[in-house]
Motif scaffolding. Sequence first.
Motif, PDB file in Angstrom:
ATOM      1  N   CYS A 143       0.616  -1.260  -0.083  1.00  0.00           N
ATOM      2  CA  CYS A 143       0.133  -0.112   0.460  1.00  0.00           C
ATOM      3  C   CYS A 143       0.815   1.531   0.271  1.00  0.00           C
ATOM      4  O   CYS A 143       1.773   1.240   0.548  1.00  0.00           O
ATOM      5  CB  CYS A 143      -1.047  -0.083   1.486  1.00  0.00           C
ATOM      6  N   ASN A 144       0.025   2.676  -0.494  1.00  0.00           N
ATOM      7  CA  ASN A 144       0.915   3.388  -0.963  1.00  0.00           C
ATOM      8  C   ASN A 144      -0.047   4.531   0.223  1.00  0.00           C
ATOM      9  O   ASN A 144       0.006   6.158   0.076  1.00  0.00           O
ATOM     10  CB  ASN A 144       0.600   4.667  -1.619  1.00  0.00           C
ATOM     11  N   GLY A 145      -0.251   4.365   1.466  1.00  0.00           N
ATOM     12  CA  GLY A 145      -1.277   4.582   2.257  1.00  0.00           C
ATOM     13  C   GLY A 145      -3.010   4.645   1.357  1.00  0.00           C
ATOM     14  O   GLY A 145      -3.132   4.395   0.997  1.00  0.00           O
ATOM     15  N   ARG A 146      -3.404   6.248   2.213  1.00  0.00           N
ATOM     16  CA  ARG A 146      -4.920   6.049   2.288  1.00  0.00           C
ATOM     17  C   ARG A 146      -5.429   7.544   1.278  1.00  0.00           C
ATOM     18  O   ARG A 146      -4.430   8.559   1.885  1.00  0.00           O
ATOM     19  CB  ARG A 146      -5.991   6.496   3.358  1.00  0.00           C
ATOM     20  N   SER A 147      -6.066   7.491   0.651  1.00  0.00           N
ATOM     21  CA  SER A 147      -6.427   8.770  -0.321  1.00  0.00           C
ATOM     22  C   SER A 147      -7.649   9.986   0.733  1.00  0.00           C
ATOM     23  O   SER A 147      -7.732   9.453   1.755  1.00  0.00           O
ATOM     24  CB  SER A 147      -7.519   8.876  -0.815  1.00  0.00           C
ATOM     25  N   PRO A 148      -7.633  11.445   0.937  1.00  0.00           N
ATOM     26  CA  PRO A 148      -8.042  11.799   1.366  1.00  0.00           C
ATOM     27  C   PRO A 148      -9.645  11.577   1.799  1.00  0.00           C
ATOM     28  O   PRO A 148     -10.433  11.455   2.905  1.00  0.00           O
ATOM     29  CB  PRO A 148      -8.513  13.246   0.868  1.00  0.00           C
ATOM     30  N   GLU A 149     -10.209  10.539   0.930  1.00  0.00           N
ATOM     31  CA  GLU A 149     -11.953  10.381   1.039  1.00  0.00           C
ATOM     32  C   GLU A 149     -11.481   8.523   1.725  1.00  0.00           C
ATOM     33  O   GLU A 149     -12.771   7.928   2.604  1.00  0.00           O
ATOM     34  CB  GLU A 149     -12.022   9.132  -0.139  1.00  0.00           C
ATOM     35  N   GLY A 150     -10.167   8.339   2.848  1.00  0.00           N
ATOM     36  CA  GLY A 150      -9.975   7.110   3.357  1.00  0.00           C
ATOM     37  C   GLY A 150     -10.175   5.372   2.293  1.00  0.00           C
ATOM     38  O   GLY A 150      -9.816   4.484   2.392  1.00  0.00           O
ATOM     39  N   ALA A 151      -9.862   5.547   0.884  1.00  0.00           N
ATOM     40  CA  ALA A 151      -9.868   4.594   0.597  1.00  0.00           C
ATOM     41  C   ALA A 151      -8.134   4.565   0.475  1.00  0.00           C
ATOM     42  O   ALA A 151      -6.982   4.916  -0.103  1.00  0.00           O
ATOM     43  CB  ALA A 151     -10.362   4.864  -1.169  1.00  0.00           C
ATOM     44  N   LEU A 152      -8.035   2.703   0.065  1.00  0.00           N
ATOM     45  CA  LEU A 152      -6.454   2.537   0.375  1.00  0.00           C
ATOM     46  C   LEU A 152      -6.126   2.955  -0.898  1.00  0.00           C
ATOM     47  O   LEU A 152      -6.472   2.176  -2.182  1.00  0.00           O
ATOM     48  CB  LEU A 152      -6.676   1.020   0.923  1.00  0.00           C
ATOM     49  N   MET A 153      -4.933   3.001  -0.808  1.00  0.00           N
ATOM     50  CA  MET A 153      -3.675   3.389  -2.637  1.00  0.00           C
ATOM     51  C   MET A 153      -2.931   2.049  -3.152  1.00  0.00           C
ATOM     52  O   MET A 153      -1.863   2.392  -1.826  1.00  0.00           O
ATOM     53  CB  MET A 153      -3.040   4.726  -2.567  1.00  0.00           C
ATOM     54  N   PRO A 154      -3.165   0.813  -3.829  1.00  0.00           N
ATOM     55  CA  PRO A 154      -1.964   0.079  -4.168  1.00  0.00           C
ATOM     56  C   PRO A 154      -0.734   0.581  -4.192  1.00  0.00           C
ATOM     57  O   PRO A 154      -0.729   1.822  -5.328  1.00  0.00           O
ATOM     58  CB  PRO A 154      -2.646  -1.259  -5.094  1.00  0.00           C
ATOM     59  N   LYS A 155       0.619   0.371  -3.996  1.00  0.00           N
ATOM     60  CA  LYS A 155       1.602   0.935  -4.592  1.00  0.00           C
ATOM     61  C   LYS A 155       1.993   0.623  -6.417  1.00  0.00           C
ATOM     62  O   LYS A 155       1.028  -0.604  -6.583  1.00  0.00           O
ATOM     63  CB  LYS A 155       2.650  -0.060  -4.176  1.00  0.00           C
ATOM     64  N   GLU A 156       2.208   0.921  -6.754  1.00  0.00           N
ATOM     65  CA  GLU A 156       2.138   1.267  -8.531  1.00  0.00           C
ATOM     66  C   GLU A 156       2.892  -0.325  -8.602  1.00  0.00           C
ATOM     67  O   GLU A 156       3.709  -0.908  -8.245  1.00  0.00           O
ATOM     68  CB  GLU A 156       3.118   2.453  -8.872  1.00  0.00           C
ATOM     69  N   GLY A 157       2.224  -0.742  -9.622  1.00  0.00           N
ATOM     70  CA  GLY A 157       2.761  -2.172  -9.988  1.00  0.00           C
ATOM     71  C   GLY A 157       2.682  -3.369  -9.111  1.00  0.00           C
ATOM     72  O   GLY A 157       2.766  -4.811  -9.697  1.00  0.00           O
ATOM     73  N   ARG A 158       2.331  -2.794  -8.216  1.00  0.00           N
ATOM     74  CA  ARG A 158       1.437  -4.170  -7.069  1.00  0.00           C
ATOM     75  C   ARG A 158      -0.004  -4.050  -6.669  1.00  0.00           C
ATOM     76  O   ARG A 158      -0.536  -5.024  -6.086  1.00  0.00           O
ATOM     77  CB  ARG A 158       1.981  -4.015  -5.553  1.00  0.00           C
ATOM     78  N   GLU A 159      -0.748  -3.848  -8.419  1.00  0.00           N
ATOM     79  CA  GLU A 159      -2.236  -3.237  -7.602  1.00  0.00           C
ATOM     80  C   GLU A 159      -2.645  -5.081  -7.944  1.00  0.00           C
ATOM     81  O   GLU A 159      -3.698  -5.327  -6.997  1.00  0.00           O
ATOM     82  CB  GLU A 159      -2.812  -2.915  -9.013  1.00  0.00           C
ATOM     83  N   VAL A 160      -2.158  -5.504  -8.610  1.00  0.00           N
ATOM     84  CA  VAL A 160      -2.809  -7.415  -8.542  1.00  0.00           C
ATOM     85  C   VAL A 160      -2.041  -8.241  -7.238  1.00  0.00           C
ATOM     86  O   VAL A 160      -3.567  -8.568  -7.319  1.00  0.00           O
ATOM     87  CB  VAL A 160      -1.874  -8.296 -10.030  1.00  0.00           C
ATOM     88  N   LEU A 161      -0.907  -8.194  -7.409  1.00  0.00           N
ATOM     89  CA  LEU A 161      -1.469  -8.447  -5.980  1.00  0.00           C
ATOM     90  C   LEU A 161      -1.915  -8.397  -4.784  1.00  0.00           C
ATOM     91  O   LEU A 161      -2.677  -8.953  -3.498  1.00  0.00           O
ATOM     92  CB  LEU A 161       0.258  -8.833  -5.639  1.00  0.00           C
ATOM     93  N   PHE A 162      -1.799  -7.076  -4.687  1.00  0.00           N
ATOM     94  CA  PHE A 162      -2.408  -5.738  -3.777  1.00  0.00           C
ATOM     95  C   PHE A 162      -4.439  -6.470  -4.089  1.00  0.00           C
ATOM     96  O   PHE A 162      -4.952  -7.505  -3.182  1.00  0.00           O
ATOM     97  CB  PHE A 162      -2.841  -4.571  -3.490  1.00  0.00           C
ATOM     98  N   LYS A 163      -4.819  -6.439  -5.135  1.00  0.00           N
ATOM     99  CA  LYS A 163      -6.441  -7.676  -5.692  1.00  0.00           C
ATOM    100  C   LYS A 163      -5.806  -8.818  -4.700  1.00  0.00           C
ATOM    101  O   LYS A 163      -7.432  -9.720  -4.410  1.00  0.00           O
ATOM    102  CB  LYS A 163      -6.382  -7.485  -6.876  1.00  0.00           C
TER     103      LYS A 163
END
Length: 553
Positions: free
Chosen positions: A86-106
């Motif tokens: 993860c790259n942290g959380r957006s202002p709305e509270g949604a988690l933001m996966p790291k670039e290139g790690r989106e598939v593994l995050f899901k």
Amino acid sequence: MKPSIDFCPYCLEPLEGGFQQNCPHCGKSLANRNPEGALPLGTQLGGRYTVGDYLSADGDGLAYRGVENATKRFVLIKEYFPVTLCNGRSPEGALMPKEGREVLFKTSRMDFKDLYDDLCRLTPATGLSQILDVLEENNTVYAVEESEKGMTLTHYLTLRSRNLTPAEARTLLQPVMEGVTLLHKAGLIHRGICPDNILLPIDGSARLTGYGTLALRTGGSELKSQLYPGYAAPEQYSASEFSGRYTDVYALAAVTYRLVTGQVPVAAPQRKVRDSLESAHSLENGVPTYFSQVLACAMRLDPAKRMQTVPELMSALTDPSIANAMFERGDNQISTKKILGASLVVIFVLVALLLWSLTGRLSGGDRPGASSASSEPAPSASPAATPTDENISIIPDLVGRDYETEIKGSTLYQNYRIMMTETHSSTVEEGKVISQEPMAGTLQTQQSPIIQIVVSSGPMLVDMPDIIGFTQDNASKLLDAEGIQYRMEIMENDGSYAEGCVAYCELDGEPLAAGTELDAGTAVVTIYIAGERDDSPQVDPSLLASGSTDTGE
């Protein structure tokens, strides 16, 4: 994402006018003290739960205290938040996966959700902390768990002045072992059993918590792993090895070892270098030898040589005769002949004392007015002497006998009450007695003594399920649910197979087709998992042999 607090998350009293700096009822501050990146105090989830104080973090995510709004009861909330992905959380509270790690995050998020969905369906259950709800929000998943008043087993042990006896340890861990057995039947492996994750509620029996995904409990995985030294099995320290029911057996035996000896077992990596784990009996004389050997068998470093199931562990820790029967088939043999020999010596002494007492009374020494000078010496008991009191009997040897034809209804055993239970066995013929309690030769003084026998129902035959193409985790669940023993190996993948999925299966070096009948007690199936795809262009070996470097240009 703004907090919305209509009641105090500490005392649960309503807050007139909504959010306030301090609760007017209990006086506690309602200011957000949760660390940056965590959900703020008062955050609403699904309109059903209010987030309270941040508690802890692990490789899977963050844990919070919480409140179920409708019932005003405290709960624990776990948020899937893998720090390595993860790259942290957006202002709305949604988690933001790291670039290139989106598939593994899901995919790992899906593993998290699948685990807690399974636990939500499985609990409440004896020995397992209940998962109340699973919800998706903020590009992540939240698992809601019951919150019980009480203490962890770790805390409880710090308050004790002495170790638990084997009987006390068995009683305390009985519900936990039953819960783990239920997990295994559902195809789930806990992998995190330790005193920190065993709760002792004020008004109930011990419960297991600390659930986590496979990646969290495996060293070298894509997540920041969380293992418990002394309790984690050796196979958990490498992503190239595979865990199974035997992994939880190791941990339960390690917890039992801690309870009866007062010492945490030597960590598995250290044992693999030099196995300096002392037996429980050598550390605590009050631990019976058989009990100590059962723990050693359940904590073997090689999973294939380890005790395989929790019911086996429970039975062996409870009944010495079952433990002896197990060891007679392995290299930790307890000599039943020696035990029987020692028992016969004890019986002979008891019989001699009994006869001495009876003959002493008959000789007149106890009659009023009898002269001690005229008393004749009591005859000595011979080895052939047998009890003559009608209320004394010697337990017969039933092991190896056929229950239906030799025991049931036989007049030879009409003076005994025989209680029979059945269990699968790959080594004892169906219908034959595997073990008995009390053991043969034991002296009994009550009328119609009870003999408990375990009778073989034959091997446990199951059909090999079709797991080709299944992911490693899903294949493990299906095999565990069927009670099939297996080992998994990574194979090279030339691009013909889906990465991380089952390519084919073998038994004793031969291909194993779905639907083949197996003896679950003896068969060990090899499952080949396709490794990373090798999509690099292949060079014709003949070109290398001739030294040609022609590229066709």
